[in-house]
Design a protein around this motif. Sequence first.
Motif, PDB file in Angstrom:
ATOM      1  N   ALA A   1       8.766   0.507   2.552  1.00  0.00           N
ATOM      2  CA  ALA A   1       8.252   1.615   2.246  1.00  0.00           C
ATOM      3  C   ALA A   1       7.956   2.825   3.077  1.00  0.00           C
ATOM      4  CB  ALA A   1       6.506   1.311   1.875  1.00  0.00           C
ATOM      5  N   CYS A   2       8.210   3.932   2.516  1.00  0.00           N
ATOM      6  CA  CYS A   2       8.017   4.982   3.316  1.00  0.00           C
ATOM      7  C   CYS A   2       6.627   5.599   4.088  1.00  0.00           C
ATOM      8  CB  CYS A   2       8.668   6.300   2.765  1.00  0.00           C
ATOM      9  SG  CYS A   2      10.511   6.031   2.278  1.00  0.00           S
ATOM     10  N   GLY A   3       6.647   6.297   5.122  1.00  0.00           N
ATOM     11  CA  GLY A   3       5.457   6.442   5.612  1.00  0.00           C
ATOM     12  C   GLY A   3       4.526   5.742   6.466  1.00  0.00           C
TER      13      GLY A   3
ATOM     14  N   LEU B   1       0.838  -1.024  -0.042  1.00  0.00           N
ATOM     15  CA  LEU B   1      -0.054  -0.067  -0.079  1.00  0.00           C
ATOM     16  C   LEU B   1       0.934   1.156   0.109  1.00  0.00           C
ATOM     17  CD1 LEU B   1      -3.015   0.706   0.149  1.00  0.00           C
ATOM     18  CD2 LEU B   1      -2.888   0.767   2.730  1.00  0.00           C
ATOM     19  N   GLY B   2       2.079   1.150   0.942  1.00  0.00           N
ATOM     20  CA  GLY B   2       2.659   2.373   1.041  1.00  0.00           C
ATOM     21  C   GLY B   2       3.328   2.832  -0.235  1.00  0.00           C
ATOM     22  N   GLY B   3       3.522   1.817  -1.185  1.00  0.00           N
ATOM     23  CA  GLY B   3       4.158   1.943  -2.488  1.00  0.00           C
ATOM     24  C   GLY B   3       3.379   2.674  -3.482  1.00  0.00           C
ATOM     25  N   LEU B   4       2.134   2.558  -3.261  1.00  0.00           N
ATOM     26  CA  LEU B   4       1.100   3.116  -4.077  1.00  0.00           C
ATOM     27  C   LEU B   4       0.124   4.472  -3.656  1.00  0.00           C
ATOM     28  CD1 LEU B   4      -0.756  -0.608  -4.408  1.00  0.00           C
ATOM     29  CD2 LEU B   4       0.688   0.921  -6.321  1.00  0.00           C
ATOM     30  N   VAL B   5       0.340   5.027  -2.261  1.00  0.00           N
ATOM     31  CA  VAL B   5      -0.215   6.060  -1.786  1.00  0.00           C
ATOM     32  C   VAL B   5       0.713   6.984  -1.444  1.00  0.00           C
ATOM     33  CG1 VAL B   5      -2.307   4.756  -1.499  1.00  0.00           C
ATOM     34  CG2 VAL B   5      -0.746   5.200   0.420  1.00  0.00           C
ATOM     35  N   SER B   6       0.359   8.188  -1.346  1.00  0.00           N
ATOM     36  CA  SER B   6       1.239   9.162  -0.617  1.00  0.00           C
ATOM     37  C   SER B   6       0.732   9.909   0.695  1.00  0.00           C
ATOM     38  CB  SER B   6       1.661  10.213  -1.086  1.00  0.00           C
ATOM     39  OG  SER B   6       0.431  10.996  -1.820  1.00  0.00           O
ATOM     40  N   SER B   7      -0.440   9.132   1.362  1.00  0.00           N
ATOM     41  CA  SER B   7      -0.727   9.349   2.889  1.00  0.00           C
ATOM     42  C   SER B   7      -0.114   8.704   3.817  1.00  0.00           C
ATOM     43  CB  SER B   7      -2.193   9.288   2.953  1.00  0.00           C
ATOM     44  OG  SER B   7      -2.783   8.161   2.001  1.00  0.00           O
TER      45      SER B   7
HETATM   46 MG   LIG Z   1       3.557   5.954   0.151  1.00  0.00          MG
END
Ligand SMILES: [Mg+2]
Lengths: 206, 206, 206, 206, 206, 206, 206, 206
Positions: H179-181, H144-150
């Motif tokens: 993944a970041c975030g 998920l982290g790779g697909l969104v920026s929230s």
């Molecule tokens: Mg992300």
Amino acid sequence: MRKGFPEVIFCQGKTPQQVKEIALHMHKNGSNVLGTRSSKHHFEAVKEAIEEADYYEEARIIFIRNTVVNKAKGIIGVVAAGTSDLNVAEEAAVTAELLGNTVKRFYDVGVAGVHRLIDKLDEIRQCSVLIAIAGMEGALPTVLGGLVSSPIIAVPTSVGYGANFHGLSALLAMLNSCACGVSVVNIDNGFGAAYTASLINRIGES
Amino acid sequence: MRKGFPEVIFCQGKTPQQVKEIALHMHKNGSNVLGTRSSKHHFEAVKEAIEEADYYEEARIIFIRNTVVNKAKGIIGVVAAGTSDLNVAEEAAVTAELLGNTVKRFYDVGVAGVHRLIDKLDEIRQCSVLIAIAGMEGALPTVLGGLVSSPIIAVPTSVGYGANFHGLSALLAMLNSCACGVSVVNIDNGFGAAYTASLINRIGES
Amino acid sequence: MRKGFPEVIFCQGKTPQQVKEIALHMHKNGSNVLGTRSSKHHFEAVKEAIEEADYYEEARIIFIRNTVVNKAKGIIGVVAAGTSDLNVAEEAAVTAELLGNTVKRFYDVGVAGVHRLIDKLDEIRQCSVLIAIAGMEGALPTVLGGLVSSPIIAVPTSVGYGANFHGLSALLAMLNSCACGVSVVNIDNGFGAAYTASLINRIGES
Amino acid sequence: MRKGFPEVIFCQGKTPQQVKEIALHMHKNGSNVLGTRSSKHHFEAVKEAIEEADYYEEARIIFIRNTVVNKAKGIIGVVAAGTSDLNVAEEAAVTAELLGNTVKRFYDVGVAGVHRLIDKLDEIRQCSVLIAIAGMEGALPTVLGGLVSSPIIAVPTSVGYGANFHGLSALLAMLNSCACGVSVVNIDNGFGAAYTASLINRIGES
Amino acid sequence: MRKGFPEVIFCQGKTPQQVKEIALHMHKNGSNVLGTRSSKHHFEAVKEAIEEADYYEEARIIFIRNTVVNKAKGIIGVVAAGTSDLNVAEEAAVTAELLGNTVKRFYDVGVAGVHRLIDKLDEIRQCSVLIAIAGMEGALPTVLGGLVSSPIIAVPTSVGYGANFHGLSALLAMLNSCACGVSVVNIDNGFGAAYTASLINRIGES
Amino acid sequence: MRKGFPEVIFCQGKTPQQVKEIALHMHKNGSNVLGTRSSKHHFEAVKEAIEEADYYEEARIIFIRNTVVNKAKGIIGVVAAGTSDLNVAEEAAVTAELLGNTVKRFYDVGVAGVHRLIDKLDEIRQCSVLIAIAGMEGALPTVLGGLVSSPIIAVPTSVGYGANFHGLSALLAMLNSCACGVSVVNIDNGFGAAYTASLINRIGES
Amino acid sequence: MRKGFPEVIFCQGKTPQQVKEIALHMHKNGSNVLGTRSSKHHFEAVKEAIEEADYYEEARIIFIRNTVVNKAKGIIGVVAAGTSDLNVAEEAAVTAELLGNTVKRFYDVGVAGVHRLIDKLDEIRQCSVLIAIAGMEGALPTVLGGLVSSPIIAVPTSVGYGANFHGLSALLAMLNSCACGVSVVNIDNGFGAAYTASLINRIGES
Amino acid sequence: MRKGFPEVIFCQGKTPQQVKEIALHMHKNGSNVLGTRSSKHHFEAVKEAIEEADYYEEARIIFIRNTVVNKAKGIIGVVAAGTSDLNVAEEAAVTAELLGNTVKRFYDVGVAGVHRLIDKLDEIRQCSVLIAIAGMEGALPTVLGGLVSSPIIAVPTSVGYGANFHGLSALLAMLNSCACGVSVVNIDNGFGAAYTASLINRIGES
Ligand SMILES: [Mg+2]
Ligand SMILES: Nc1ncnc2c1ncn2[C@@H]1O[C@H](COP(=O)(O)O)[C@@H](O)[C@H]1O
Ligand SMILES: Nc1ncnc2c1ncn2[C@@H]1O[C@H](COP(=O)(O)O)[C@@H](O)[C@H]1O
Ligand SMILES: Nc1ncnc2c1ncn2[C@@H]1O[C@H](COP(=O)(O)O)[C@@H](O)[C@H]1O
Ligand SMILES: Nc1ncnc2c1ncn2[C@@H]1O[C@H](COP(=O)(O)O)[C@@H](O)[C@H]1O
Ligand SMILES: [Mg+2]
Ligand SMILES: [Mg+2]
Ligand SMILES: [Mg+2]
Ligand SMILES: [Mg+2]
Ligand SMILES: [Mg+2]
Ligand SMILES: [Mg+2]
Ligand SMILES: [Mg+2]
């Protein structure tokens, strides 16, 4: 990825040569480039190839700026106990700054002297998001969580010895925090905490 | 063994019948008898045979008094967060009382609301020895240790879930306390903390 | 903090330069300063700046005396098995002395030769508080606890190999001691044991 | 397999029906049959089919004798602390007896009262092999090992709570014993200790 | 201690100077002296002071003979897989020899080629006691245990990587052996296995 | 998903009602449906709604056939020690059959009696893929791996007690196997092993 | 062993001299020889004695070819995320090639950018067997498993820090994969994965 | 505490009577009251005393509304795989709703079928904050982290068996997310994730 957010290289375990090549490749794409856990050797190899590279020694960060990130409104507070956690705290603080945030450092506030923390509360409460960094018994995010109402990203550090088990004691303490509003990143992961804090600090931006 | 200190039965894992027989044997020797981790079933079996047996339900303690322990001078403070740690806290407090100590209970002082702890400081500082009981992130003894100068016996409890791993998080946190003057007993071992605190509280008696 | 008790620096993981600066700062406040886990390099940096600094090599302790601590009445006994646990034992013994206690060392009394321990009992029983230091199977505090009625601070050491897991075997053994009156500090934490023992040894002082 | 040594069924986790069938099959081959960790339900199912089956309740052992084992010369000593380790101690003692050994039980000799152990030393030293059983801090085999010169099979038990971690504390303590001549079997494995002790006790037989 | 059995120094973690002094002290008492886990540096320091000291390089053992141990009757077999476990195997074999036993080495018999083990069975079965040494999956003592009727001392080694966790995999496998007659010593503890095997091999001697 | 391979429900931890609903939904799509870890209660709920559902009791599997899977050419061998691992072995064997494979069971071949394994070798070698199931010391896949040249899927089981730690001993042993050609699935995961074995057994099919 | 498959030396922990001798011995038997985890020093020692030895630096593999392995029909795909897992990925890829397989490398497909993986799907689906290599959170085999229907050998790597615990996080993640068709080898065991994949890739060969 | 945010009772491990009393006390203060991990028995006891109490069965939540929380602007997305994680997912979703947030549930999106996740991306990307819930291999937050920026709050669940070790596998995977975030809360802590997400969702509110 957020607009203007850098591409990131985790330098530890890579040769200076490998880091240089990856950095060059990203640099040519016009991205900002952020290298974490970099030694001076990594930096020197990068600097040779990319003149504008900067090095933040205590934070162990290499940065190459190619575009400007617009400034976020809120403040990110980095709260830590002292000398021993300094590298991780600086990794968090510098990362947050490079991602376009205003950062305030609160570095002398370990829980074994809770009044030092309380004395800073007014300033701490002005931050939108907090990063709380602690090794050993990892109690700081819990005590902090009871005193503020902003979200807290907790970073356990590997500072300690014996039954610390390389940061396990602080990690488990933070995951079991009895305070609300605390979430946790990997041991010593100042970078990850700052990245998450930056995303949070920009909520509401369009 | 200290004069007047009881003989002790660890009841958990023993049948009521076994506990009764051990208690009778000790009782006949004229010792005080203290049964820890006892259920009502244990108590009923003992009561049948020994009329003067008493039961402390929350503390899960059976006690049979045969001799009087002279009163220690100092106060033992039992500091805990709240409802969940109650059994362990009462095991500590009742044991300490039965070993001849004056006990003060401070039960609503979890670190996620550090002001409640600070509000009680004057009273807490009058104690010679402190027993600090906490589950989850186990931060209480550390925060307390920064505020007082008496020795603290820390008791991790198994209260929690998930990455608590049955008290491991609190145990490791306490062993890694960055405050001075804290030593630790086994998870949920209210009895052991009180016994140690009693020995400390009688130092200087002849 | 207790009157006259020193300010403490945990030197391990800090640079000699960092230790020197912290020490200078404390020294200027007029505090006694105690540096633990210090190498010769730490000491040399401190010595350059502060002439009166002393170094206890086996204990790995730097000390700077600025005020006098008044002498406690009771004796602290430091009980250990032998050569391998020497550094931790000396950290405990020297710390206790610097905190104003009379210290007796009992260093050749491992439990695999229980008569050596029994031969020293009369002397050991004259101590108010005991620090029991052991690696490997960590049985010393338990055996000792059955023979004396003073409180025991147990220090597991990381001495051993294989299923010792860097002191875990001794730590768990001590936490599970079937003797009463034993509480435990972190693996190799001679300093912490001595600090706690000092607080206990001064109970009743006003 | 040794002549006359039984075939063995580990009953725990098997249905009474399964145990009965396996036992019948072995019984028909003329072997002695030994069922460990058996409940009364297991025994009743077996007894229905095989009249000569016996049950040792505290040891949780079913035995069916079909051939006679000749008696070994030496004595096996089973050394344990008390009530809580009784099941494991009896599993060891009864197994050793059924394998043709003379067994002596020493059951009131925990290390927190080391004189009780020392008082029995003359008798204990007459044994060829020792089985030492202990839970919690698991110190018994180490103390024993320093007092005798026969080989010791150490059995950690799961007796305890908290940082005992279901016998881990005693297991690690025994593996790290600083005494010579100690080897270890699985947690609660009284049967395995007795089997090994029997093989040792028959060395030199032809 | 058995008559003629040496006094033992665990050299690892001691300075050459410390080892020399302990050795000299024991040597002057007329004991045989055995130093385990010794480096060449340890040996050189000892050799300087005690001319008759010997060094067994692969076994990492220093030996100083002052009295003669009489020869035991039975044979001790040391069974191992190959090159990687060699140091531990030699520590066991040389120790057993120095304690007065006849030793047979079976070094090319890993369980992933079970026929090599079976080919040696006749010779292996002539041994009174077996020491089985294995790293990685630690299966050798189990397979061996099914093929022989002598007692087996199992030594897990730290040979391996990843989920080996420094010998934990082999240790747990050996403690859970489904074969009878297997007991276990600490990871890499060739010395302890040999000492125990020697005691066993002398059972029946008067 | 492979053509004809079923949709799968992991029933454990779901209510009979939940399982029934999921099964009905899949059934209506015309898929074969396979429920693992199902109790009789799960089955009864499903059977009520879907007449053609079958139950394999020892394997704890519910199956609803809607389409035919074509038969694979090779044989899958399921190799296990005995009674205790039966449920897992049957979960593997039945799953493999339902996925269209010919399965041979080898169930009496524990490594503590290696000749029973060797006696079956000719038959075992005719299999294309092997599933090796073992608890406790988990040595079977390693011994097997040295005797055959087909790939082996190893399944550790949670059978055992004490230092077995719910299957950890067998899991680590299998991951550290010194034999080539062994890969591992989760503790007790007979289903997963069979699914993988089926994919392997169909390599080369078009 | 498969015809033409090499004899294997695990070089890590062996001296260059030891590796040379073992290699020479195998070489003289006419086997192909494969040395894994070899440093340049190992290679140089071997090269001195055996002219035809080759070295694959990133894979850390020494190879000496004496016979030709016939080519397998299917393709083995080696799927990995990037720079950090390179050594393990190359160990797997080179081993598979040396065992006679056609290998395709997919090295830029970490799950935090799942589209890169999806973009390669057509090519990946042409492989008969897949080796999926990942450190940190170890999610790659699971995501891959949902997209393909060939068997997957998962290799956790020790790449990471903190709560990675030297590869434990990836190992546990892979063992718990919710995708079907995944089996796992030891942390960093590229060799073992390739060996198993080779056996699978040759199923159906006669 | 945030204005209007409820006072919270962790019901598990408390008696219905204890929960009722605590709830009544809070209720009388005019606070909203939220009880987590409550059984029907807890609810019934509370309902008796406080008519307006509500129960959310799947979420295991008791709620008593006394004041209105004003609605936050952003949406919180709760992303989970399926049936097994339902309780934790509902605990998160209901908590977030009761704290005044608009919540969207995405419940059929496990990573072993990554296209189901990708199909929902447009909707998921409209959320300000995401809560990602997964057991077993815990890969969902990473993908998920790779697909969104929230920012993503990851909740490991204890769903699984064997090497899942009660949620440890998912916990470690999430802490090591590449993944970041992503930040993490305790195993099964849906409540904590929702509380943190609520604080984040209100950043910028004054
Ligand atoms: Mg992300
Ligand atoms: N709650 C407790 N926790 C730890 N140790 C205890 C506890 N209660 C009693 N003990 C110890 O256990 C011993 C009695 O054990 P037992 O002989 O099994 O009844 C006492 O001498 C105490 O040292
Ligand atoms: N050897 C030691 N072991 C554990 N804690 C120590 C030790 N030495 C000092 N400390 C503690 O560490 C604190 C100083 O840490 P720091 O500010 O990092 O120098 C002191 O206040 C002591 O509480
Ligand atoms: N390799 C070894 N492994 C375990 N214990 C040993 C070893 N070598 C010696 N010992 C034990 O350690 C004791 C000596 O320890 P130390 O006094 O530290 O030299 C001896 O009495 C032996 O019981
Ligand atoms: N990288 C590796 N990881 C795990 N096992 C290996 C590896 N390389 C070789 N092996 C195994 O180790 C055996 C050789 O071990 P050794 O005799 O110590 O050289 C071979 O037969 C292989 O089964
Ligand atoms: Mg807060
Ligand atoms: Mg204090
Ligand atoms: Mg005592
Ligand atoms: Mg002895
Ligand atoms: Mg045998
Ligand atoms: Mg093979
Ligand atoms: Mg698939």
